[in-house]
Design an enzyme around this catalytic site. Structure first.
Site, PDB file in Angstrom:
ATOM      1  CG  PHE A 197       3.823   7.658  -8.340  1.00 39.33           C
ATOM      2  CD1 PHE A 197       5.025   8.042  -7.864  1.00 39.33           C
ATOM      3  CD2 PHE A 197       3.012   7.626  -7.321  1.00 39.33           C
ATOM      4  CE1 PHE A 197       5.318   8.320  -6.540  1.00 39.33           C
ATOM      5  CE2 PHE A 197       3.049   7.785  -5.939  1.00 39.33           C
ATOM      6  CZ  PHE A 197       4.340   8.322  -5.668  1.00 39.33           C
ATOM      7  CE  LYS A 199      -3.605   2.907 -15.705  1.00 44.15           C
ATOM      8  NZ  LYS A 199      -2.871   4.031 -15.329  1.00 44.15           N
ATOM      9  CD  GLU A 216      -3.224   8.316 -13.730  1.00 47.52           C
ATOM     10  OE1 GLU A 216      -2.459   7.384 -13.790  1.00 47.52           O
ATOM     11  OE2 GLU A 216      -4.073   8.666 -13.476  1.00 47.52           O
ATOM     12  NE  ARG A 217      -0.350   9.957  -9.422  1.00 43.34           N
ATOM     13  CZ  ARG A 217      -0.384   9.719  -8.035  1.00 43.34           C
ATOM     14  NH1 ARG A 217       0.346  10.294  -7.217  1.00 43.34           N
ATOM     15  NH2 ARG A 217      -1.318   8.806  -7.694  1.00 43.34           N
ATOM     16  CB  SER A 243      -3.305   3.254  -2.852  1.00 47.36           C
ATOM     17  OG  SER A 243      -4.118   3.630  -4.000  1.00 47.36           O
ATOM     18  CB  CYS A 279       5.101  -0.668  -1.621  1.00 44.30           C
ATOM     19  SG  CYS A 279       6.212  -1.782  -2.482  1.00 44.30           S
ATOM     20  CD  GLU A 311       1.034   3.433   1.626  1.00 44.92           C
ATOM     21  OE1 GLU A 311       0.098   3.589   0.720  1.00 44.92           O
ATOM     22  OE2 GLU A 311       2.169   2.815   1.071  1.00 44.92           O
TER      23      GLU A 311
HETATM   24  P1  NAD Z   1      -2.703   4.494  -7.021  1.00 46.91           P
HETATM   25  O1  NAD Z   1      -3.422   3.377  -6.455  1.00 46.91           O
HETATM   26  O2  NAD Z   1      -3.166   5.911  -7.334  1.00 46.91           O
HETATM   27  O3  NAD Z   1      -2.339   4.228  -8.591  1.00 46.91           O
HETATM   28  C1  NAD Z   1      -2.169   2.907  -9.049  1.00 46.91           C
HETATM   29  C2  NAD Z   1      -2.788   2.656 -10.647  1.00 46.91           C
HETATM   30  O4  NAD Z   1      -4.188   2.804 -10.291  1.00 46.91           O
HETATM   31  C3  NAD Z   1      -2.377   3.734 -11.544  1.00 46.91           C
HETATM   32  O5  NAD Z   1      -2.101   3.131 -12.845  1.00 46.91           O
HETATM   33  C4  NAD Z   1      -3.493   4.699 -11.695  1.00 46.91           C
HETATM   34  O6  NAD Z   1      -3.661   5.276 -12.822  1.00 46.91           O
HETATM   35  C5  NAD Z   1      -4.712   3.571 -11.447  1.00 46.91           C
HETATM   36  N1  NAD Z   1      -5.789   4.289 -10.493  1.00 46.91           N
HETATM   37  C6  NAD Z   1      -5.936   5.531  -9.983  1.00 46.91           C
HETATM   38  N2  NAD Z   1      -6.929   5.649  -9.356  1.00 46.91           N
HETATM   39  C7  NAD Z   1      -7.978   4.740  -9.759  1.00 46.91           C
HETATM   40  C8  NAD Z   1      -9.125   4.583  -9.648  1.00 46.91           C
HETATM   41  N3  NAD Z   1     -10.112   5.439  -9.010  1.00 46.91           N
HETATM   42  N4  NAD Z   1      -9.938   3.345 -10.290  1.00 46.91           N
HETATM   43  C9  NAD Z   1      -8.945   2.719 -10.966  1.00 46.91           C
HETATM   44  N5  NAD Z   1      -7.745   2.708 -11.164  1.00 46.91           N
HETATM   45  C10 NAD Z   1      -7.199   4.010 -10.597  1.00 46.91           C
HETATM   46  O7  NAD Z   1      -1.161   4.239  -6.553  1.00 46.91           O
HETATM   47  P2  NAD Z   1      -0.028   5.331  -6.684  1.00 46.91           P
HETATM   48  O8  NAD Z   1      -0.189   6.571  -5.896  1.00 46.91           O
HETATM   49  O9  NAD Z   1       0.466   5.476  -8.198  1.00 46.91           O
HETATM   50  O10 NAD Z   1       1.168   4.392  -6.114  1.00 46.91           O
HETATM   51  C11 NAD Z   1       1.451   4.243  -4.655  1.00 46.91           C
HETATM   52  C12 NAD Z   1       0.870   3.376  -4.024  1.00 46.91           C
HETATM   53  O11 NAD Z   1       0.939   1.956  -4.538  1.00 46.91           O
HETATM   54  C13 NAD Z   1       1.307   3.232  -2.523  1.00 46.91           C
HETATM   55  O12 NAD Z   1       0.073   2.830  -1.517  1.00 46.91           O
HETATM   56  C14 NAD Z   1       2.165   2.032  -2.498  1.00 46.91           C
HETATM   57  O13 NAD Z   1       2.292   1.505  -1.208  1.00 46.91           O
HETATM   58  C15 NAD Z   1       1.495   1.104  -3.445  1.00 46.91           C
HETATM   59  N6  NAD Z   1       2.700   0.258  -4.003  1.00 46.91           N
HETATM   60  C16 NAD Z   1       2.656  -1.179  -3.445  1.00 46.91           C
HETATM   61  C17 NAD Z   1       3.382  -1.990  -3.975  1.00 46.91           C
HETATM   62  C18 NAD Z   1       3.378  -3.361  -3.346  1.00 46.91           C
HETATM   63  O14 NAD Z   1       3.834  -4.171  -4.235  1.00 46.91           O
HETATM   64  N7  NAD Z   1       2.587  -3.701  -2.687  1.00 46.91           N
HETATM   65  C19 NAD Z   1       4.524  -1.445  -4.835  1.00 46.91           C
HETATM   66  C20 NAD Z   1       4.563  -0.272  -4.933  1.00 46.91           C
HETATM   67  C21 NAD Z   1       3.612   0.846  -4.707  1.00 46.91           C
END
Ligand code: NAD
Length: 498
Positions: free
Chosen positions: A148, A172, A175-176, A225, A280, A382
């Site tokens: 998101f 994909k 969804e937020r 994450s 991140c 985190e």
């Molecule tokens: P998230 O892991 O909750 O969601 C990421 C994606 O995974 C979304 O599209 C979501 O729909 C999907 N998802 C969520 N739960 C899932 C599940 N149980 N099974 C399969 N798919 C699922 O992450 P977020 O809260 O949207 O974003 C924040 C996180 O992303 C933080 O941990 C941040 O550090 C990380 N991030 C990392 C980078 C990097 O390049 N390392 C860059 C930006 C954000």
């Protein structure tokens, strides 16, 4: 209520069996609902991608680059609208939303030069009458699954390179905040991209699993994450796909005794609290070296943090806006309580923050902890909110060990006037991206982005030439054109050039 749907290459009625609420984080109200797609919808998107991709791959790279040029111009023309849309769902302030889009556009600028990046290698006379050359060919159909926190930049990191190298790409998004990717899809079409080459399919875990298991999707790029990144990586690789999966982070800023503390305080304010800490590459841990540095830094940090302006995302004076939703606000506040319970010193408490007129908004005030210890859970995990933790180090070696031994290894920064210390630090720290007096060392688009340890699973980084590698397969051709004379004897040993 407004419905947010997919951006597909075929007409569909938009009805979905499941929907998810999309909030306006500034007032805490549901402003729309997004359709959550299923495997049947993905199958249709993949069929559309399969139908379109061979012709797109056959378009010469210069013409593909022209679509990128057009797209860049269109995004720039629509920047204001896109930035407002992004802020309205994410909550980051408008100027920061522009930055989110601009950083993505910089990858598109890299893609405008894709003909150069796709040139293969050639060796004339590798053996008698033998030449060897290699070419990079697209994977076919790729998918991106994005978080998101950068709803424009991260989809563009992936899709720009995937498309420019001749793939069809299915996104994909989170969804937020699902709207900006749909608008980007419309602008890609307006820029001349054929239908089916960039599609957006909304969804949650069900759709992620469908993507991971789909036999016709060859490569998956994930950002989110760490636990989910690891899951995506394992399941995708088990299914024989190429996967890169970027995860969470806990970036440290090391402050040496000779650092310019006023500059450090400026840099830390932006890097720890900008975008409400939901980056991140945020800098949520500061490590002053030596007691004197810690005391002086703390003295300067407290008023700077107290002066931060938290406001709605359209407030041009605000330093940062609300966090993404109520659950995330509660999680951040729980972490603050945990820090207190673990024995850290809560110096500035951002809990219970309300903004007049926006009492239901998902705001968290800026928070500062001192005396944080590496054994604390609040240090190890985190938080992803506007919370800065100070961990005091006695020496350069102690400071170097902290980010090096942390489970995450995304980014790190050192603030110093000492070139030798900076050089040693950059060479020895066990982290993927390093800033020297640069608080947010996100590499430019033609370099590559990627962390180490639990911040990234897989071998290739995002964008730049690493992105080109990820989205293409190398084919190597060894050729001989006999002149029609006597043919040689059969060879029963492995051919060598010796
Ligand atoms: P998230 O892991 O909750 O969601 C990421 C994606 O995974 C979304 O599209 C979501 O729909 C999907 N998802 C969520 N739960 C899932 C599940 N149980 N099974 C399969 N798919 C699922 O992450 P977020 O809260 O949207 O974003 C924040 C996180 O992303 C933080 O941990 C941040 O550090 C990380 N991030 C990392 C980078 C990097 O390049 N390392 C860059 C930006 C954000």
């Amino acid at each position: 209520m407004r419905d947010i749907s997919h951006k597909l290459a075929f007409a569909h009625d938009g009805e979905a069996a499941r929907y998810s609420d999309v909030f306006n984080p500034n007032d805490g109200q549901v402003q729309a609902r997004v359709a959550l797609g299923d495997r049947a919808l993905l199958d249709r998107a993949v069929e559309a991608a399969k139908a379109a991709q061979p012709a797109w791959a056959a378009v010469n790279p210069q013409r593909r680059a022209r679509v990128m040029f057009n797209f860049k111009a269109l995004v720039e023309k629509n920047m204001d609208e896109l930035a407002h849309l992004l802020s309205s769902e994410h909550g980051k302030v408008i100027a920061d939303s522009r930055g989110d889009i601009q950083r993505g556009l910089e990858v598109i600028e890299f893609c405008c030069g894709i003909p150069h990046a796709l040139k293969g290698e050639y060796t004339q006379g590798a053996g008698p009458g033998i030449d060897v050359y290699s070419m990079r060919q697209p994977i076919g159909i790729g998918a991106g699954i994005t978080p998101f926190n950068f709803p424009a930049m991260i989809p563009l990191w992936m899709s720009g390179v995937a498309i420019a190298t001749g793939n069809a790409f299915i996104l994909k998004p989170s969804e937020r905040d699902p709207s900006v990717p749909v608008r980007l899809g419309e602008l890609f079409l307006e820029a001349g991209l054929p239908e089916g080459i960039f599609q957006v399919i909304q969804g949650d875990k069900e759709m992620v699993d469908a993507i991971l298991d789909h036999p016709d999707i060859g490569a998956i790029s994930f950002v989110g994450s760490s636990d989910i990144a690891h899951y995506v990586y394992k399941r995708g690789v088990d299914n024989g796909k190429r996967v890169q999966a970027m995860g969470g982070a806990k970036n440290h800023g090391i402050v040496m005794p000779d650092a310019d503390l006023d500059q450090v305080v400026n840099d830390l304010s932006g890097a720890a609290f900008g975008s409400a800490g939901e980056r991140c590459m945020a800098l949520p841990v500061v490590v002053p070296v030596g007691e004197k540095t810690a005391l002086a830094l703390r003295e300067k940090l407290i008023p700077a943090i107290q002066a931060l302006r938290v406001g709605v995302s359209t407030d041009p004076e605000a330093h940062y806006g609300p966090v993404i939703n109520a659950a995330h606000k509660a999680k951040i506040e729980d972490y603050i309580q945990m820090g207190v319970d673990e024995g850290a010193e809560l110096v500035v408490d951002g809990r219970g923050f309300t903004l007049q007129g926006h009492e239901q908004g998902f705001f968290v005030g800026p928070t500062l902890f001192d005396q944080v210890k590496p054994t604390m859970r609040t240090y190890q995990e985190e938080i992803f909110g506007p919370v800065l933790q100070m961990v005091r180090a006695e020496s350069f070696e102690d400071a170097l060990a902290l980010p090096s031994q942390h489970q995450y290894g995304n980014g790190v920064a050192i603030f110093t006037r000492n070139g030798h210390a900076a050089r040693e630090f950059a060479a020895r720290v066990n982290v993927g991206m390093v800033g020297i007096n640069v608080p947010i060392p996100v590499p430019v688009a033609y370099h590559t982005f990627g962390g180490w340890k639990r911040s990234a699973f897989g071998d290739t980084n995002q964008h730049g030439m690493e992105g080109v590698k990820f989205w293409t397969k190398v084919k190597t051709i060894t050729q001989r054109w006999p002149d029609g004379g006597a043919s040689g004897d059969s060879a029963f040993v492995i051919p060598t050039m010796g």
